[in-house]
Scaffold this active site. Sequence first.
Site, PDB file in Angstrom:
ATOM      1  N   ASP A  10      -4.196  -3.020  -0.336  1.00 30.55           N
ATOM      2  CA  ASP A  10      -4.672  -1.918  -1.152  1.00 30.55           C
ATOM      3  C   ASP A  10      -5.795  -1.281  -0.377  1.00 30.55           C
ATOM      4  OD1 ASP A  10      -5.709  -0.863  -3.701  1.00 30.55           O
ATOM      5  OD2 ASP A  10      -7.435  -2.129  -3.881  1.00 30.55           O
ATOM      6  N   LEU A  11      -6.278  -0.015  -0.923  1.00 32.38           N
ATOM      7  CA  LEU A  11      -7.262   0.603  -0.282  1.00 32.38           C
ATOM      8  C   LEU A  11      -8.465   0.704  -0.685  1.00 32.38           C
ATOM      9  CD1 LEU A  11      -7.523   3.019   1.986  1.00 32.38           C
ATOM     10  CD2 LEU A  11      -7.161   4.760  -0.036  1.00 32.38           C
ATOM     11  N   ASP A  12      -8.428   1.148  -1.808  1.00 34.08           N
ATOM     12  CA  ASP A  12     -10.302   1.233  -2.716  1.00 34.08           C
ATOM     13  C   ASP A  12     -10.636  -0.206  -2.905  1.00 34.08           C
ATOM     14  OD1 ASP A  12     -10.315   4.038  -2.937  1.00 34.08           O
ATOM     15  OD2 ASP A  12      -8.463   3.751  -4.253  1.00 34.08           O
ATOM     16  N   THR A  18     -14.464   3.258  -1.884  1.00 30.89           N
ATOM     17  CA  THR A  18     -14.653   4.225  -2.450  1.00 30.89           C
ATOM     18  C   THR A  18     -15.062   4.120  -4.217  1.00 30.89           C
ATOM     19  OG1 THR A  18     -12.348   3.956  -2.748  1.00 30.89           O
ATOM     20  CG2 THR A  18     -12.971   5.634  -1.300  1.00 30.89           C
ATOM     21  N   LYS A  46     -11.242  -0.093 -11.926  1.00 30.78           N
ATOM     22  CA  LYS A  46     -10.850  -0.570 -10.547  1.00 30.78           C
ATOM     23  C   LYS A  46      -9.362  -0.889 -10.655  1.00 30.78           C
ATOM     24  CE  LYS A  46     -15.180  -1.952  -8.266  1.00 30.78           C
ATOM     25  NZ  LYS A  46     -15.952  -2.997  -7.796  1.00 30.78           N
ATOM     26  N   ARG A  50      -5.511   7.069 -12.371  1.00 29.14           N
ATOM     27  CA  ARG A  50      -6.367   8.290 -12.692  1.00 29.14           C
ATOM     28  C   ARG A  50      -6.334   8.585 -14.340  1.00 29.14           C
ATOM     29  NH1 ARG A  50      -5.511  13.521  -9.561  1.00 29.14           N
ATOM     30  NH2 ARG A  50      -5.681  12.000  -7.637  1.00 29.14           N
ATOM     31  N   SER A 115      -1.445   1.475  -2.605  1.00 27.67           N
ATOM     32  CA  SER A 115      -2.380   1.922  -3.197  1.00 27.67           C
ATOM     33  C   SER A 115      -2.175   2.815  -4.299  1.00 27.67           C
ATOM     34  CB  SER A 115      -3.337   2.757  -2.480  1.00 27.67           C
ATOM     35  OG  SER A 115      -4.395   3.347  -3.201  1.00 27.67           O
ATOM     36  N   ALA A 116      -2.849   2.623  -5.600  1.00 24.78           N
ATOM     37  CA  ALA A 116      -2.591   3.681  -6.817  1.00 24.78           C
ATOM     38  C   ALA A 116      -3.159   4.925  -6.602  1.00 24.78           C
ATOM     39  CB  ALA A 116      -3.230   3.169  -7.817  1.00 24.78           C
ATOM     40  N   SER A 117      -3.869   5.112  -5.455  1.00 24.81           N
ATOM     41  CA  SER A 117      -4.572   6.564  -5.136  1.00 24.81           C
ATOM     42  C   SER A 117      -3.693   7.581  -4.578  1.00 24.81           C
ATOM     43  CB  SER A 117      -5.865   6.334  -4.370  1.00 24.81           C
ATOM     44  OG  SER A 117      -6.289   7.617  -4.134  1.00 24.81           O
ATOM     45  N   ASN A 119      -4.937   9.874  -3.364  1.00 28.80           N
ATOM     46  CA  ASN A 119      -5.628  10.642  -2.118  1.00 28.80           C
ATOM     47  C   ASN A 119      -5.884   9.677  -0.960  1.00 28.80           C
ATOM     48  OD1 ASN A 119      -7.017  12.978  -3.572  1.00 28.80           O
ATOM     49  ND2 ASN A 119      -7.856  11.182  -4.873  1.00 28.80           N
ATOM     50  N   LYS A 146      -0.195  -0.625 -11.220  1.00 28.38           N
ATOM     51  CA  LYS A 146      -0.565  -1.992 -11.449  1.00 28.38           C
ATOM     52  C   LYS A 146      -0.936  -2.429 -12.739  1.00 28.38           C
ATOM     53  CE  LYS A 146      -2.140  -1.673  -6.624  1.00 28.38           C
ATOM     54  NZ  LYS A 146      -3.338  -1.422  -5.786  1.00 28.38           N
ATOM     55  N   GLU A 170      -5.835  -7.476  -2.059  1.00 33.75           N
ATOM     56  CA  GLU A 170      -6.231  -6.713  -3.454  1.00 33.75           C
ATOM     57  C   GLU A 170      -7.653  -7.214  -4.024  1.00 33.75           C
ATOM     58  OE1 GLU A 170      -6.267  -4.858  -5.924  1.00 33.75           O
ATOM     59  OE2 GLU A 170      -4.384  -3.808  -5.520  1.00 33.75           O
ATOM     60  N   ASP A 171      -8.199  -6.218  -4.253  1.00 34.66           N
ATOM     61  CA  ASP A 171      -9.620  -6.412  -4.929  1.00 34.66           C
ATOM     62  C   ASP A 171      -9.513  -6.383  -6.130  1.00 34.66           C
ATOM     63  OD1 ASP A 171      -9.569  -3.597  -4.908  1.00 34.66           O
ATOM     64  OD2 ASP A 171     -11.561  -3.512  -5.414  1.00 34.66           O
TER      65      ASP A 171
HETATM   66  C1  G6P Z   1      -7.480   3.033  -7.299  1.00 34.07           C
HETATM   67  C2  G6P Z   1      -8.850   2.936  -7.462  1.00 34.07           C
HETATM   68  C3  G6P Z   1      -9.063   3.594  -8.828  1.00 34.07           C
HETATM   69  C4  G6P Z   1      -8.309   4.876  -8.755  1.00 34.07           C
HETATM   70  C5  G6P Z   1      -6.744   4.964  -8.579  1.00 34.07           C
HETATM   71  C6  G6P Z   1      -6.389   6.356  -8.592  1.00 34.07           C
HETATM   72  O1  G6P Z   1      -6.492   2.127  -7.662  1.00 34.07           O
HETATM   73  O2  G6P Z   1      -9.158   1.767  -7.422  1.00 34.07           O
HETATM   74  O3  G6P Z   1     -10.457   3.412  -9.429  1.00 34.07           O
HETATM   75  O4  G6P Z   1      -8.505   5.412  -9.980  1.00 34.07           O
HETATM   76  O5  G6P Z   1      -6.772   4.498  -7.147  1.00 34.07           O
HETATM   77  O6  G6P Z   1      -6.800   7.052  -7.610  1.00 34.07           O
HETATM   78  P1  G6P Z   1      -6.828   8.557  -7.403  1.00 34.07           P
HETATM   79  O7  G6P Z   1      -7.209   8.815  -5.946  1.00 34.07           O
HETATM   80  O8  G6P Z   1      -5.387   9.094  -7.314  1.00 34.07           O
HETATM   81  O9  G6P Z   1      -7.635   9.356  -8.587  1.00 34.07           O
HETATM   82 MG    MG Z   2      -8.809  -1.645  -5.065  1.00 32.42          MG
END
Ligand code: G6P
Ligand code: MG
Length: 215
Positions: A10-12, A18, A46, A50, A115-117, A119, A146, A170-171
């Site tokens: 996982d990233l964040d 972040t 967490k 988004r 990662s779910a992000s 970014n 997730k 994973e955190d």
């Molecule tokens: C991760 C973070 C979340 C965040 C999600 C989406 O899972 O832990 O806090 O909302 O990514 O990130 P994004 O950068 O796409 O808004």
């Molecule tokens: Mg995380």
Amino acid sequence: MTPIKACIFDLDGVIVDTAKFHYLAWKRLANELGFDFTEEDNERLKGVSRMDSLNILLEIGGVEVDDKVKDELARKKNEWYVELITHMDEKEILPGTTEFLTLLKENGIKISLGSASKNAKMILEKIGIVHMFDAIIDGTDITKAKPDPEVFLLGAKALNVEPGECIVFEDAVSGVEAAISAGMYVVGIGSKETLYKANDVVKSLADMTLDRLAK
Ligand code: G6P
Ligand code: MG
């Protein structure tokens, strides 16, 4: 025992912290909508996508808006978030991460992001470790957030390994659940109390060794 062929990160909260930037951007949005948003509230976001995060935030503030406004609010939050992470560099990499990734590489263990992000790729580029990943699965690749196992199953597929041959780091509680549903061994990064479902828990990647993985 199944040999370990891959590690999925996982990233964040695992590679970079972040959460503080997500928090500032969500707080700014909440304040603009006329209510407060605490760090404790932020814990609920967490690992959450988004849009799901926005829904939780609106619920906390007791604000109801239609889908069009939601899209606009999510866009705004992301714009602020991206502004905040513009200056991220390798100093933001959490302790032990680069050393552990290097160790995996030296031992022929494949590496993927899960990662779910949306970014995620940009952040890996900014902190200068994007080249260490054999696959990157992020918020732009998945349709189910997730605790659905999709993100990790796609990671295993991209690396051409079986789920049982992967270890996930994973955190977030939802991420630990996702890894378990994917049939993967999961190492929680954080506290044992919160991540009690994980197979093992460490404070950070600085505590990881190959011996610990082999066990
Ligand atoms: C991760 C973070 C979340 C965040 C999600 C989406 O899972 O832990 O806090 O909302 O990514 O990130 P994004 O950068 O796409 O808004
Ligand atoms: Mg995380």
